[in-house]
Design a protein around this motif. Sequence first.
Motif, PDB file in Angstrom:
ATOM      1  N   VAL A  42      32.094 -38.929  29.949  1.00 59.98           N
ATOM      2  CA  VAL A  42      31.010 -38.287  29.204  1.00 59.98           C
ATOM      3  C   VAL A  42      29.781 -39.204  29.152  1.00 59.98           C
ATOM      4  O   VAL A  42      28.649 -38.767  29.384  1.00 59.98           O
ATOM      5  CB  VAL A  42      31.472 -37.912  27.776  1.00 59.98           C
ATOM      6  N   LEU A  43      30.005 -40.485  28.880  1.00 63.25           N
ATOM      7  CA  LEU A  43      28.874 -41.422  28.792  1.00 63.25           C
ATOM      8  C   LEU A  43      28.210 -41.586  30.161  1.00 63.25           C
ATOM      9  O   LEU A  43      26.986 -41.663  30.257  1.00 63.25           O
ATOM     10  CB  LEU A  43      29.333 -42.778  28.243  1.00 63.25           C
ATOM     11  N   ALA A  44      29.004 -41.633  31.220  1.00 59.12           N
ATOM     12  CA  ALA A  44      28.431 -41.741  32.570  1.00 59.12           C
ATOM     13  C   ALA A  44      27.601 -40.500  32.893  1.00 59.12           C
ATOM     14  O   ALA A  44      26.503 -40.599  33.458  1.00 59.12           O
ATOM     15  CB  ALA A  44      29.541 -41.935  33.604  1.00 59.12           C
ATOM     16  N   ALA A  45      28.113 -39.328  32.503  1.00 58.55           N
ATOM     17  CA  ALA A  45      27.371 -38.084  32.749  1.00 58.55           C
ATOM     18  C   ALA A  45      26.064 -38.081  31.958  1.00 58.55           C
ATOM     19  O   ALA A  45      25.011 -37.687  32.469  1.00 58.55           O
ATOM     20  CB  ALA A  45      28.232 -36.876  32.368  1.00 58.55           C
ATOM     21  N   ALA A  46      26.126 -38.545  30.712  1.00 55.53           N
ATOM     22  CA  ALA A  46      24.927 -38.584  29.868  1.00 55.53           C
ATOM     23  C   ALA A  46      23.889 -39.520  30.472  1.00 55.53           C
ATOM     24  O   ALA A  46      22.700 -39.190  30.570  1.00 55.53           O
ATOM     25  CB  ALA A  46      25.285 -39.034  28.448  1.00 55.53           C
ATOM     26  N   ARG A  47      24.350 -40.671  30.900  1.00 58.25           N
ATOM     27  CA  ARG A  47      23.428 -41.643  31.495  1.00 58.25           C
ATOM     28  C   ARG A  47      22.763 -41.083  32.748  1.00 58.25           C
ATOM     29  O   ARG A  47      21.552 -41.226  32.946  1.00 58.25           O
ATOM     30  CB  ARG A  47      24.196 -42.925  31.818  1.00 58.25           C
TER      31      ARG A  47
ATOM     32  N   LEU B 206      25.592 -30.570  24.929  1.00 60.51           N
ATOM     33  CA  LEU B 206      27.055 -30.675  25.000  1.00 60.51           C
ATOM     34  C   LEU B 206      27.600 -29.798  26.132  1.00 60.51           C
ATOM     35  O   LEU B 206      28.526 -30.184  26.841  1.00 60.51           O
ATOM     36  CB  LEU B 206      27.689 -30.293  23.652  1.00 60.51           C
ATOM     37  N   GLN B 207      26.992 -28.612  26.326  1.00 58.65           N
ATOM     38  CA  GLN B 207      27.446 -27.697  27.383  1.00 58.65           C
ATOM     39  C   GLN B 207      27.284 -28.342  28.764  1.00 58.65           C
ATOM     40  O   GLN B 207      28.210 -28.335  29.581  1.00 58.65           O
ATOM     41  CB  GLN B 207      26.646 -26.382  27.338  1.00 58.65           C
ATOM     42  N   VAL B 208      26.094 -28.903  29.010  1.00 63.39           N
ATOM     43  CA  VAL B 208      25.844 -29.529  30.310  1.00 63.39           C
ATOM     44  C   VAL B 208      26.759 -30.744  30.498  1.00 63.39           C
ATOM     45  O   VAL B 208      27.306 -30.973  31.584  1.00 63.39           O
ATOM     46  CB  VAL B 208      24.357 -29.936  30.450  1.00 63.39           C
ATOM     47  N   LEU B 209      26.948 -31.509  29.417  1.00 63.39           N
ATOM     48  CA  LEU B 209      27.816 -32.687  29.505  1.00 63.39           C
ATOM     49  C   LEU B 209      29.241 -32.291  29.879  1.00 63.39           C
ATOM     50  O   LEU B 209      29.897 -32.970  30.672  1.00 63.39           O
ATOM     51  CB  LEU B 209      27.815 -33.449  28.178  1.00 63.39           C
ATOM     52  N   ALA B 210      29.709 -31.197  29.278  1.00 57.59           N
ATOM     53  CA  ALA B 210      31.066 -30.730  29.583  1.00 57.59           C
ATOM     54  C   ALA B 210      31.165 -30.370  31.064  1.00 57.59           C
ATOM     55  O   ALA B 210      32.112 -30.771  31.763  1.00 57.59           O
ATOM     56  CB  ALA B 210      31.415 -29.529  28.709  1.00 57.59           C
ATOM     57  N   ALA B 211      30.160 -29.645  31.560  1.00 58.06           N
ATOM     58  CA  ALA B 211      30.176 -29.231  32.968  1.00 58.06           C
ATOM     59  C   ALA B 211      30.117 -30.436  33.900  1.00 58.06           C
ATOM     60  O   ALA B 211      30.849 -30.514  34.892  1.00 58.06           O
ATOM     61  CB  ALA B 211      29.004 -28.286  33.238  1.00 58.06           C
ATOM     62  N   GLU B 212      29.259 -31.398  33.578  1.00 56.25           N
ATOM     63  CA  GLU B 212      29.044 -32.530  34.492  1.00 56.25           C
ATOM     64  C   GLU B 212      30.184 -33.547  34.441  1.00 56.25           C
ATOM     65  O   GLU B 212      30.465 -34.233  35.419  1.00 56.25           O
ATOM     66  CB  GLU B 212      27.725 -33.238  34.143  1.00 56.25           C
ATOM     67  N   SER B 213      30.814 -33.683  33.264  1.00 59.09           N
ATOM     68  CA  SER B 213      31.834 -34.726  33.123  1.00 59.09           C
ATOM     69  C   SER B 213      33.235 -34.191  33.389  1.00 59.09           C
ATOM     70  O   SER B 213      34.170 -34.963  33.590  1.00 59.09           O
ATOM     71  CB  SER B 213      31.785 -35.308  31.705  1.00 59.09           C
ATOM     72  N   GLY B 214      33.404 -32.862  33.370  1.00 58.88           N
ATOM     73  CA  GLY B 214      34.736 -32.289  33.529  1.00 58.88           C
ATOM     74  C   GLY B 214      35.585 -32.412  32.271  1.00 58.88           C
ATOM     75  O   GLY B 214      36.786 -32.158  32.297  1.00 58.88           O
ATOM     76  N   VAL B 215      34.959 -32.804  31.159  1.00 54.90           N
ATOM     77  CA  VAL B 215      35.681 -32.907  29.879  1.00 54.90           C
ATOM     78  C   VAL B 215      35.465 -31.603  29.108  1.00 54.90           C
ATOM     79  O   VAL B 215      34.353 -31.066  29.087  1.00 54.90           O
ATOM     80  CB  VAL B 215      35.166 -34.113  29.066  1.00 54.90           C
ATOM     81  N   HIS B 216      36.539 -31.091  28.484  1.00 61.27           N
ATOM     82  CA  HIS B 216      36.427 -29.818  27.774  1.00 61.27           C
ATOM     83  C   HIS B 216      35.398 -29.888  26.648  1.00 61.27           C
ATOM     84  O   HIS B 216      35.303 -30.888  25.940  1.00 61.27           O
ATOM     85  CB  HIS B 216      37.777 -29.435  27.160  1.00 61.27           C
TER      86      HIS B 216
ATOM     87  N   SER C 213      29.488 -35.383  17.036  1.00 55.45           N
ATOM     88  CA  SER C 213      28.959 -34.266  16.259  1.00 55.45           C
ATOM     89  C   SER C 213      27.683 -33.710  16.871  1.00 55.45           C
ATOM     90  O   SER C 213      27.319 -32.568  16.629  1.00 55.45           O
ATOM     91  CB  SER C 213      28.709 -34.696  14.818  1.00 55.45           C
ATOM     92  N   ALA C 214      26.989 -34.530  17.678  1.00 46.43           N
ATOM     93  CA  ALA C 214      25.719 -34.054  18.237  1.00 46.43           C
ATOM     94  C   ALA C 214      25.402 -34.778  19.537  1.00 46.43           C
ATOM     95  O   ALA C 214      25.924 -35.864  19.798  1.00 46.43           O
ATOM     96  CB  ALA C 214      24.588 -34.262  17.228  1.00 46.43           C
ATOM     97  N   GLU C 215      24.540 -34.148  20.345  1.00 45.19           N
ATOM     98  CA  GLU C 215      24.078 -34.767  21.589  1.00 45.19           C
ATOM     99  C   GLU C 215      23.526 -36.167  21.312  1.00 45.19           C
ATOM    100  O   GLU C 215      23.708 -37.085  22.103  1.00 45.19           O
ATOM    101  CB  GLU C 215      22.952 -33.928  22.220  1.00 45.19           C
ATOM    102  N   GLU C 216      22.827 -36.295  20.182  1.00 44.43           N
ATOM    103  CA  GLU C 216      22.168 -37.566  19.875  1.00 44.43           C
ATOM    104  C   GLU C 216      23.162 -38.724  19.851  1.00 44.43           C
ATOM    105  O   GLU C 216      22.837 -39.833  20.276  1.00 44.43           O
ATOM    106  CB  GLU C 216      21.445 -37.497  18.519  1.00 44.43           C
ATOM    107  N   ASP C 217      24.349 -38.484  19.326  1.00 42.52           N
ATOM    108  CA  ASP C 217      25.344 -39.554  19.266  1.00 42.52           C
ATOM    109  C   ASP C 217      25.718 -40.026  20.661  1.00 42.52           C
ATOM    110  O   ASP C 217      25.878 -41.225  20.905  1.00 42.52           O
ATOM    111  CB  ASP C 217      26.614 -39.066  18.552  1.00 42.52           C
TER     112      ASP C 217
END
Lengths: 188, 188
Positions: A18-23, A34-44, A53-57
Amino acid sequence: MATVKRPGGRTARNRDAVLAAARALLEQGREVTLQVLAAESGVHLSTLYRNWSAEEDIIREAALAASDSNLPLPDTGRLSTDLTRFLLKLRDYVRSPLGRALLSIPLSATANRADYWAGRLRRAAILFERAARRGEIRDNTEWSSVVVAAISPIYFHEMVVGTSMTNQQIRRHVDLIIVACRPVARDS
Amino acid sequence: MATVKRPGGRTARNRDAVLAAARALLEQGREVTLQVLAAESGVHLSTLYRNWSAEEDIIREAALAASDSNLPLPDTGRLSTDLTRFLLKLRDYVRSPLGRALLSIPLSATANRADYWAGRLRRAAILFERAARRGEIRDNTEWSSVVVAAISPIYFHEMVVGTSMTNQQIRRHVDLIIVACRPVARDS
């Protein structure tokens, strides 16, 4: 759709993914949801909701992890060189998409920002502690105010004035900080 | 609804009324919109649209006018006292609703922010120029980097760390700046 207990390493792998996808998203200047992160990272998505709790975190964690790897502490044996290199790198980081993303997170969304900064300042103080051991500058029991004085103009230019410090401005500022720390006989 | 040519002073009075209304709204922590400004100032909405393209322009002008009046330059005859008083006032201004409003305007919305800051820095340099004439500090042909070093930690604490500088932190920082400017015999 039954949930299955996963081995222990799963949580850490999810987090890293998730952190790699965010970066990667931040570096590409794309929006982090969160939706895009789930798609890009493969994490549910449900796992994301459970852990953050939020994208910001996530943005904050990703930027934090990247700032440590992007900003090695130089160790050239001379404070002026170390500090100049450190501030040049800091300027480049702060104006990068990742750095901007971190700074654009509302203060209200980052409860432990003060703790984060205390850690960052302690780490940068190492440059000064080494120089003090070499006798280049005065000893000091409280380096955080010196570190703040050293790094603040980078943020002031970037966030308030809306320009980046030039290399020359950084060198001039380093000279000022070094003079402020110089070992001198004070009249008492 | 016919529009009527107004005498020349009308424009200036409208402007003052709008800026005063904006300042009052900001100080009360209320939202500043062109509609609310028209209602509060008694100036026609069409006049507002003609003179300002966005709320941000009015907020910036109001905050700018207030910053000059809120931040007199102390003249106590001693740089450390002048600078301490100036930075204490600056901290209080930056964390006020008006100061926060100015800083929260997106950089992209303020094209001439660099010019504004060049003016602000030149004004604060007067504190140092006076001290140099008194022989308290070294002479310098380029005070802006010293002024930036002096004021940046205020903004860094407020905008990045999310805390306000304490009085003690401000005094310690003033000491550092004064030492950096001290007249000393340099080995050449």
